[in-house]
Design a protein around this motif. Structure first.
Motif, PDB file in Angstrom:
ATOM      1  N   LEU A 176       0.842  -1.206   0.000  1.00 18.84           N
ATOM      2  CA  LEU A 176       0.000   0.000   0.000  1.00 18.84           C
ATOM      3  C   LEU A 176       0.877   1.256   0.000  1.00 18.84           C
ATOM      4  CD1 LEU A 176      -2.789  -1.077   2.533  1.00 18.84           C
ATOM      5  CD2 LEU A 176      -3.043  -0.768   0.063  1.00 18.84           C
ATOM      6  N   ARG A 177       1.996   1.196   0.721  1.00 20.55           N
ATOM      7  CA  ARG A 177       2.895   2.369   0.787  1.00 20.55           C
ATOM      8  C   ARG A 177       3.624   2.619  -0.523  1.00 20.55           C
ATOM      9  NH1 ARG A 177       4.810   0.673   6.029  1.00 20.55           N
ATOM     10  NH2 ARG A 177       3.871   2.057   7.556  1.00 20.55           N
ATOM     11  N   HIS A 178       4.166   1.536  -1.099  1.00 20.31           N
ATOM     12  CA  HIS A 178       5.098   1.726  -2.227  1.00 20.31           C
ATOM     13  C   HIS A 178       4.511   1.344  -3.580  1.00 20.31           C
ATOM     14  CE1 HIS A 178       8.091   2.363   0.842  1.00 20.31           C
ATOM     15  NE2 HIS A 178       7.881   1.176   1.347  1.00 20.31           N
ATOM     16  N   GLY A 179       3.331   0.711  -3.583  1.00 20.25           N
ATOM     17  CA  GLY A 179       2.723   0.328  -4.858  1.00 20.25           C
ATOM     18  C   GLY A 179       3.037  -1.120  -5.215  1.00 20.25           C
ATOM     19  N   PRO A 180       2.263  -1.683  -6.177  1.00 21.89           N
ATOM     20  CA  PRO A 180       2.400  -3.098  -6.531  1.00 21.89           C
ATOM     21  C   PRO A 180       3.819  -3.507  -6.911  1.00 21.89           C
ATOM     22  CG  PRO A 180       0.424  -2.206  -7.526  1.00 21.89           C
ATOM     23  CD  PRO A 180       1.131  -1.047  -6.880  1.00 21.89           C
ATOM     24  N   ASP A 181       4.586  -2.604  -7.535  1.00 18.27           N
ATOM     25  CA  ASP A 181       5.913  -3.003  -8.002  1.00 18.27           C
ATOM     26  C   ASP A 181       6.866  -3.337  -6.848  1.00 18.27           C
ATOM     27  OD1 ASP A 181       7.050  -3.546 -10.559  1.00 18.27           O
ATOM     28  OD2 ASP A 181       8.607  -2.087 -10.023  1.00 18.27           O
ATOM     29  N   HIS A 182       6.446  -2.968  -5.645  1.00 18.42           N
ATOM     30  CA  HIS A 182       7.297  -3.305  -4.488  1.00 18.42           C
ATOM     31  C   HIS A 182       7.484  -4.821  -4.363  1.00 18.42           C
ATOM     32  CE1 HIS A 182       9.372  -2.458  -0.801  1.00 18.42           C
ATOM     33  NE2 HIS A 182       8.614  -3.313  -0.144  1.00 18.42           N
ATOM     34  N   VAL A 183       6.503  -5.582  -4.833  1.00 13.58           N
ATOM     35  CA  VAL A 183       6.635  -7.052  -4.779  1.00 13.58           C
ATOM     36  C   VAL A 183       7.862  -7.481  -5.571  1.00 13.58           C
ATOM     37  CG1 VAL A 183       5.558  -9.249  -5.396  1.00 13.58           C
ATOM     38  CG2 VAL A 183       4.153  -7.389  -4.465  1.00 13.58           C
ATOM     39  N   ARG A 184       8.056  -6.842  -6.749  1.00 15.95           N
ATOM     40  CA  ARG A 184       9.213  -7.199  -7.577  1.00 15.95           C
ATOM     41  C   ARG A 184      10.523  -6.846  -6.852  1.00 15.95           C
ATOM     42  NH1 ARG A 184       8.872  -7.191 -12.950  1.00 15.95           N
ATOM     43  NH2 ARG A 184       7.240  -5.603 -12.935  1.00 15.95           N
ATOM     44  N   VAL A 185      10.524  -5.658  -6.240  1.00 19.15           N
ATOM     45  CA  VAL A 185      11.739  -5.202  -5.544  1.00 19.15           C
ATOM     46  C   VAL A 185      12.116  -6.217  -4.454  1.00 19.15           C
ATOM     47  CG1 VAL A 185      12.646  -3.382  -4.019  1.00 19.15           C
ATOM     48  CG2 VAL A 185      11.215  -2.777  -5.996  1.00 19.15           C
ATOM     49  N   VAL A 186      11.119  -6.660  -3.680  1.00 17.92           N
ATOM     50  CA  VAL A 186      11.413  -7.585  -2.578  1.00 17.92           C
ATOM     51  C   VAL A 186      11.825  -8.957  -3.129  1.00 17.92           C
ATOM     52  CG1 VAL A 186      10.460  -8.712  -0.527  1.00 17.92           C
ATOM     53  CG2 VAL A 186       9.873  -6.331  -1.032  1.00 17.92           C
ATOM     54  N   ARG A 187      11.147  -9.390  -4.195  1.00 16.91           N
ATOM     55  CA  ARG A 187      11.465 -10.709  -4.762  1.00 16.91           C
ATOM     56  C   ARG A 187      12.903 -10.711  -5.308  1.00 16.91           C
ATOM     57  NH1 ARG A 187      10.859 -12.378 -10.010  1.00 16.91           N
ATOM     58  NH2 ARG A 187       9.680 -10.502 -10.417  1.00 16.91           N
ATOM     59  N   GLU A 188      13.268  -9.647  -6.043  1.00 16.51           N
ATOM     60  CA  GLU A 188      14.637  -9.587  -6.575  1.00 16.51           C
ATOM     61  C   GLU A 188      15.653  -9.476  -5.440  1.00 16.51           C
ATOM     62  OE1 GLU A 188      13.297  -7.685 -10.866  1.00 16.51           O
ATOM     63  OE2 GLU A 188      14.505  -6.438  -9.514  1.00 16.51           O
ATOM     64  N   GLY A 189      15.306  -8.685  -4.431  1.00 21.54           N
ATOM     65  CA  GLY A 189      16.194  -8.547  -3.267  1.00 21.54           C
ATOM     66  C   GLY A 189      16.378  -9.884  -2.560  1.00 21.54           C
ATOM     67  N   LEU A 190      15.308 -10.676  -2.542  1.00 22.78           N
ATOM     68  CA  LEU A 190      15.357 -11.984  -1.870  1.00 22.78           C
ATOM     69  C   LEU A 190      16.340 -12.910  -2.588  1.00 22.78           C
ATOM     70  CD1 LEU A 190      14.135 -13.925   0.248  1.00 22.78           C
ATOM     71  CD2 LEU A 190      12.335 -14.450  -1.411  1.00 22.78           C
ATOM     72  N   ALA A 191      16.251 -12.940  -3.925  1.00 26.71           N
ATOM     73  CA  ALA A 191      17.159 -13.804  -4.702  1.00 26.71           C
ATOM     74  C   ALA A 191      18.616 -13.386  -4.454  1.00 26.71           C
ATOM     75  CB  ALA A 191      16.814 -13.711  -6.188  1.00 26.71           C
ATOM     76  N   HIS A 192      18.823 -12.078  -4.462  1.00 26.67           N
ATOM     77  CA  HIS A 192      20.170 -11.551  -4.273  1.00 26.67           C
ATOM     78  C   HIS A 192      20.698 -11.913  -2.875  1.00 26.67           C
ATOM     79  CE1 HIS A 192      23.459  -8.776  -4.869  1.00 26.67           C
ATOM     80  NE2 HIS A 192      23.208  -8.271  -3.669  1.00 26.67           N
ATOM     81  N   LEU A 193      19.863 -11.699  -1.874  1.00 23.94           N
ATOM     82  CA  LEU A 193      20.275 -11.923  -0.483  1.00 23.94           C
ATOM     83  C   LEU A 193      20.572 -13.400  -0.210  1.00 23.94           C
ATOM     84  CD1 LEU A 193      20.748 -10.353   2.066  1.00 23.94           C
ATOM     85  CD2 LEU A 193      18.299 -10.405   2.542  1.00 23.94           C
ATOM     86  N   LEU A 194      19.751 -14.277  -0.774  1.00 19.88           N
ATOM     87  CA  LEU A 194      20.015 -15.708  -0.584  1.00 19.88           C
ATOM     88  C   LEU A 194      21.396 -16.075  -1.129  1.00 19.88           C
ATOM     89  CD1 LEU A 194      17.105 -16.280   0.380  1.00 19.88           C
ATOM     90  CD2 LEU A 194      17.135 -18.296  -1.078  1.00 19.88           C
ATOM     91  N   GLY A 195      21.683 -15.526  -2.326  1.00 21.14           N
ATOM     92  CA  GLY A 195      22.987 -15.788  -2.932  1.00 21.14           C
ATOM     93  C   GLY A 195      24.119 -15.287  -2.030  1.00 21.14           C
ATOM     94  N   GLU A 196      23.950 -14.063  -1.539  1.00 21.35           N
ATOM     95  CA  GLU A 196      24.989 -13.481  -0.667  1.00 21.35           C
ATOM     96  C   GLU A 196      25.197 -14.316   0.584  1.00 21.35           C
ATOM     97  OE1 GLU A 196      24.240  -9.495   0.542  1.00 21.35           O
ATOM     98  OE2 GLU A 196      25.401  -8.684  -1.122  1.00 21.35           O
ATOM     99  N   LEU A 197      24.118 -14.884   1.083  1.00 21.83           N
ATOM    100  CA  LEU A 197      24.211 -15.664   2.331  1.00 21.83           C
ATOM    101  C   LEU A 197      24.670 -17.102   2.071  1.00 21.83           C
ATOM    102  CD1 LEU A 197      20.907 -14.380   4.020  1.00 21.83           C
ATOM    103  CD2 LEU A 197      23.242 -13.831   4.731  1.00 21.83           C
ATOM    104  N   GLY A 198      24.781 -17.444   0.805  1.00 28.05           N
ATOM    105  CA  GLY A 198      25.317 -18.759   0.461  1.00 28.05           C
ATOM    106  C   GLY A 198      24.275 -19.873   0.373  1.00 28.05           C
ATOM    107  N   TYR A 199      23.028 -19.504   0.183  1.00 26.84           N
ATOM    108  CA  TYR A 199      21.987 -20.537   0.020  1.00 26.84           C
ATOM    109  C   TYR A 199      21.687 -20.735  -1.461  1.00 26.84           C
ATOM    110  CZ  TYR A 199      21.152 -20.075   5.010  1.00 26.84           C
ATOM    111  OH  TYR A 199      21.304 -20.063   6.370  1.00 26.84           O
TER     112      TYR A 199
END
Ligand SMILES: Cc1cc2nc3c(=O)[nH]c(=O)nc-3n(C[C@H](O)[C@H](O)[C@H](O)COP(=O)(O)O)c2cc1C
Length: 336
Positions: free
Chosen positions: A273-296
């Motif tokens: 609601l705060r950032h708009g529907p595209d925020h889902v994409r931002v979080v999903r891409e961030g999730l993929a990146h973060l998992l990689g960084e953490l070694g999963y």
């Protein structure tokens, strides 16, 4: 990176679900959520009061009620306060199903094991892939004990389970004195998942006008912490229940924490609601990146790595940490 997960019988490409909210009311918004890659969407709730009112109107007996009902009905929500009438609600599920491939989860909100629960079947027939039961309730009657409140919740689950074949999740408040016991009983009653937790709206007092001011804040990240605790406790105990976090999820790191604690899915509302529907994409891409960084390599590999499955007594651990954390106020940087 394999972000896939399973939740309520659904094979989802990643764990980020759009939670129950008005975001489902507008087809354009739903399409934008799908474009942003949301894994599923939960409808806002269809309320017991709304269904009961509709039925009373159909029976054309509203006027025949005694004064006691007139008084009681004066503080019940009026039809205009509900976003969609029951039939429109079912129609909206059909429209969403026709417009997008996104799985739709219905939501029923009520507290009595009664006839309104027939709508569970209608929600299934309209095309919902699963159903959330939200039992938003403040136990304010001094004559009602906690066991009766829990019995009612369990009876609602059993009734709905008999009426539908789609999976059902129960969305609960954290205010139960023995939550782990209730979770076990819900699993035994047939619940397929739990959604942790309902947020109560908390009205304020206007001290000049002497009025109660209802308002609904969007959440903030601190709300996630209570969810993490219970995810960590329950995911070690209840292997058959799918767990979803709702409350305070707004960034990729929040999703990682919830999954590490044992969540199969997370729900986001305030952040969208705060950032708009595209925020889902931002979080999903961030999730993929973060998992990689953490070694999963996958969500499945990470899920539950911080749960309390091996802790023999989470309650004792909690008390030990409580004592420790009470000493940490001197050191806000947090060595404790
Ligand atoms: C405007 C708004 C409407 C909501 N409507 C519903 C609802 O109809 N049914 C329900 O179960 N939860 C409803 N919620 C609660 C959300 O589904 C969610 O549990 C809560 O906002 C916490 O998640 P968040 O921190 O991502 O916002 C609503 C929340 C908001 C902000």
């Amino acid at each position: 990176m394999d972000l896939s997960t399973t939740y309520l019988g659904l094979r989802l490409p990643h764990p980020i679900v759009v939670g129950a909210s008005p975001l489902c009311d507008d087809l354009d918004t739903v399409r934008r959520l799908e474009d942003a890659g949301a894994a599923a969407i939960v409808m806002h709730s269809l309320f017991e009061e709304q269904i009961a009112r509709e039925r009373r109107r159909t029976a054309a007996d509203l006027d025949a009620h005694v004064d006691a009902f007139a008084e009681a009905s004066s503080f019940l929500p009026q039809p205009a306060e509900f976003r969609l009438a029951p039939d429109e609600y079912l129609e909206q599920i059909r429209r969403i199903r026709a417009a997008v491939a996104l799985p739709v989860i219905g939501s029923l909100n009520g507290v009595t094991p009664a006839g309104w629960l027939d709508y569970a079947r209608s929600i299934q027939d309209a095309g919902a892939s699963a159903l959330e039961l939200n039992t938003y309730y403040i136990a304010s009657d001094p004559a009602e004990d906690s066991a009766s409140v829990e019995r009612r919740t369990l009876e609602i689950v059993r009734m709905v389970k008999r009426a539908v074949t789609i999976p059902i999740a129960v969305k609960l408040s954290p205010f139960f004195s023995a939550f782990a016991h209730l979770a076990a009983a819900l699993e035994a009653a047939g619940a397929d998942g739990l959604v942790l937790f309902n947020r109560f709206y908390q009205p304020d007092i206007d001290i000049v006008e002497l009025e109660v001011r209802p308002h609904h804040h969007l959440s903030d990240p601190s709300e996630l912490l209570l969810r993490l605790r219970w995810l960590a406790i329950l995911s070690g105990q209840r292997r058959r229940l799918d767990l979803a976090a709702t409350g305070g999820v707004s960034q990729a790191a929040d999703v990682v924490k919830a999954v590490m604690a044992g969540a199969h899915a997370v729900q986001m509302v305030s952040a969208v609601l705060r950032h708009g529907p595209d925020h889902v994409r931002v979080v999903r891409e961030g999730l993929a990146h973060l998992l990689g960084e953490l070694g999963y390599e996958s969500i499945a590999q990470m899920r539950g790595c911080m749960n309390l499955a091996r802790c023999p007594d989470p309650g004792a651990l909690e008390r030990a940490n409580y004592v420790r954390v009470l000493q940490s106020w001197r050191d806000p940087g947090g060595s404790a």
